[in-house]
Design an enzyme around this catalytic site. Structure first.
Site, PDB file in Angstrom:
ATOM      1  N   ASP A  69      19.825 -69.241 -12.943  1.00 36.90           N
ATOM      2  CA  ASP A  69      18.724 -68.304 -13.034  1.00 36.90           C
ATOM      3  C   ASP A  69      17.906 -68.351 -11.747  1.00 36.90           C
ATOM      4  OD1 ASP A  69      16.964 -66.487 -14.695  1.00 36.90           O
ATOM      5  OD2 ASP A  69      15.536 -68.073 -14.252  1.00 36.90           O
ATOM      6  N   THR A 102      16.403 -61.587 -11.571  1.00 38.82           N
ATOM      7  CA  THR A 102      15.658 -62.396 -10.600  1.00 38.82           C
ATOM      8  C   THR A 102      16.519 -62.806  -9.411  1.00 38.82           C
ATOM      9  OG1 THR A 102      16.163 -64.363 -11.931  1.00 38.82           O
ATOM     10  CG2 THR A 102      14.058 -63.265 -12.325  1.00 38.82           C
ATOM     11  N   THR A 103      17.829 -62.953  -9.633  1.00 38.65           N
ATOM     12  CA  THR A 103      18.723 -63.279  -8.518  1.00 38.65           C
ATOM     13  C   THR A 103      19.036 -62.037  -7.693  1.00 38.65           C
ATOM     14  OG1 THR A 103      19.713 -65.056  -9.834  1.00 38.65           O
ATOM     15  CG2 THR A 103      20.948 -64.297  -7.906  1.00 38.65           C
ATOM     16  N   ASP A 400      15.935 -64.400 -21.259  1.00 35.27           N
ATOM     17  CA  ASP A 400      16.293 -63.240 -20.449  1.00 35.27           C
ATOM     18  C   ASP A 400      16.851 -62.122 -21.314  1.00 35.27           C
ATOM     19  OD1 ASP A 400      15.466 -64.664 -18.283  1.00 35.27           O
ATOM     20  OD2 ASP A 400      17.473 -65.027 -17.463  1.00 35.27           O
TER      21      ASP A 400
END
Length: 542
Positions: A69, A102-103, A400
């Site tokens: 994550d 988020t990545t 998530d």
């Protein structure tokens, strides 16, 4: 520079404005900032996609975290560069607003900065590059809205929500159980969602983890699960039609807050003190019994004497319950938190259909389950796993997935994953660049090339040939653009030997708001980095 001598006649050199010599200004400062930000992007690039690799993070205290994550990785690592911290905040912003991607947002920002570095070497001013990126981001956002499709989230037993949650979980450590985990995430969100207002109250969803089982044993409980147990082994372990007295005051006599001294000089005085203390305990228990409560939830502890007295009065109790758990119990059961025994009344009791204590395996670990809560539809997801690291990563993955389901309830428009949306935006931005004259055209085309870095990273992390796979998918999108806007990269090869496939048929969906947020945040942060031409420590500039 000047030459001076010490008391022994030895010469030494004094450099004036030594701090300013360490500073880098202008284009060199911009290039240095780009290098620092790209170093963060390169760390996360290998963690993108369903075949992305995990990172093992070791804290200074020796705590180990294994995750892919992006937000978690960047929170744990120590970053010294102030510009690199902007990338950390970028990932945190995406996590706070959307909960997923988020990545990808950091990888996209890194690709934009790489293209900006090439343009700087050609002599293009950073402001013109930033302006071109802004125009290109607007075109890409518009293209995303054009290719998005509305999903009926209520039909077929909310299958659309499950499919989108499975897409999110495909890149997580729980991907082998992604169908089960997606069902749990959807049920948890729907239990607390207001579909009429398209709103979800995440405060009513709790996640608890317990090691020792397998991921398949992860369950959802319509109520609360508290990591506590009944205070005495002989108290009732199952309480039907529970009426809970929620206390923030301890079961013990009050203690003076100032210094005090008590002298006991005789047996009679000691017995009198003991009787007064016992009477105080009995009064406290009687006040709870008179209110009609059959379970006590106490934030503070109480000694064995009070515990035994509660047992004699057939009043089960739970002690050392945290403040956050107390608030959740009060909200879920409709009870009021009572700070003093004098304030206890029947109207302040919380009610639940059943409270039971569960145990795990052959160990002494137990947890408290509060089911059929009266006031709200609170739910708890109990995550099991073989190790603490696995449990924590599963909790992050489920969070998530829940965020994606919440976003789809708020806005039911989706785009297609596997790099399909990025390729479609790249083609649209390239077409727009051909209509632009001047230096901005170079920046807009560079933005289109940066968008292709996402599918390139997906192919590279899957062990494929990145350039060949992306070129084949891009060619098919151009050829069949009228009806195949969802064409992206898949693990299985097609009849032509390439791994391009229609993501709509494979059920790979991503929320429109999540993709738009990625583009918007990445463009904003890149613009901010390009406009920095000097880094000045506070108080050092003269």
């Amino acid at each position: 520079m000047s030459m001076v001598y010490d008391e022994y006649g030895r010469p030494f050199i004094i450099l004036k404005e030594q701090q300013s010599k360490n500073r880098v200004k202008g284009i060199e400062a911009t290039k240095s900032n780009i290098l620092a930000a790209r170093s963060i992007s390169s760390v996360l690039r290998t963690s993108l996609g369903p075949k992305g690799l995990d990172k093992l993070l070791v804290s200074p205290d020796g705590d180990v975290t294994i995750t892919n994550d992006g937000a978690t990785i960047l929170q744990e690592i120590q970053v010294d560069s102030q510009v690199a911290k902007l990338m950390v905040e970028l990932s945190a912003s995406q996590d706070d607003e959307i909960g997923d991607g988020t990545t990808g947002v950091v990888v996209l920002a890194g690709a934009l900065l790489e293209q900006a570095d090439h343009l700087l070497r050609k002599g293009i001013h950073p402001i013109r590059i930033a302006e071109g990126f802004e125009r290109a981001a607007g075109v890409a956002m518009k293209r995303l809205e054009e290719i998005s499709e509305k999903m009926d989230i209520n039909s077929n037993d909310h299958e659309a929500l499950v499919t989108t949650a499975m897409t999110t979980l495909s890149s997580k450590i729980v991907q082998q159980n992604k169908r089960m985990m997606a069902d749990i995430a959807v049920k948890a969100v729907l239990n607390v969602a207001d579909l009429e207002r398209n709103d979800v109250n995440f405060e009513r969803i709790r996640m608890e983890g317990k090691t020792g089982g397998s991921l398949e044993e992860t369950t959802i409980v319509n109520g609360l699960v508290i990591d506590k147990e009944i205070s005495h082994p002989q108290m009732a372990k199952v309480i039907e039609n529970a009426k809970m007295c929620i206390l923030t005051c301890p079961f013990e006599p009050p203690k003076p807050k100032t210094k005090h001294k008590l002298e006991i000089s005789s047996k009679e005085a000691y017995e009198k003190l003991y009787q007064n203390e016992q009477q105080y305990f009995r009064d406290m228990v009687q006040k709870v019994k008179d209110s009609g409560a059959n379970l006590v939830i106490c934030q503070w502890g109480f000694d064995d004497e009070a515990n035994h007295l509660l047992l004699q009065n057939q009043l089960p109790a739970v002690r050392w319950v945290g403040g956050v758990e107390m608030e959740h119990i009060a909200m879920a059961t409709g009870g009021r938190i009572v700070p003093r025994f004098e304030d206890i009344s029947a109207s302040k009791l919380g009610t639940a259909g059943r409270v039971r204590e569960i145990s795990f395996g052959n160990t002494s670990e137990r947890m408290l389950v509060i089911e059929d809560c009266a006031s709200s539809s609170a739910v708890t997801v109990l995550v099991r796993g073989g190790s603490k690291m696995l449990v924590e990563e599963a909790k992050r993955s489920l969070h998530d997935a829940m965020c994606v389901v919440r976003n789809l309830i708020r806005d039911n428009r989706v785009v297609y994953g596997g790099g399909a949306a990025e390729l479609a935006c790249s083609l649209a931005v390239s077409e727009y660049a051909d209509t632009v004259t001047g230096v901005d055209q170079y920046a807009i085309k560079a933005f289109a090339e940066a968008l292709e870095d996402i599918p390139l990273a997906l192919a590279e992390n899957s062990g494929l040939s990145p350039i060949e796979e992306v070129a084949a998918a891009k060619a098919r999108q151009v050829k069949e653009n009228s009806h195949l806007i969802g064409l992206g990269l898949d693990i299985e090869a097609n009849e032509e030997g390439f791994h391009s496939a229609d993501m709509k048929e494979h059920g790979v969906f991503e929320t429109l708001c999540g993709k738009q947020q990625q583009l918007q945040l990445a463009a904003q942060v890149v613009k901010m980095i390009l406009k920095i031409d000097d880094v000045i420590s506070m108080g050092s500039y003269q």
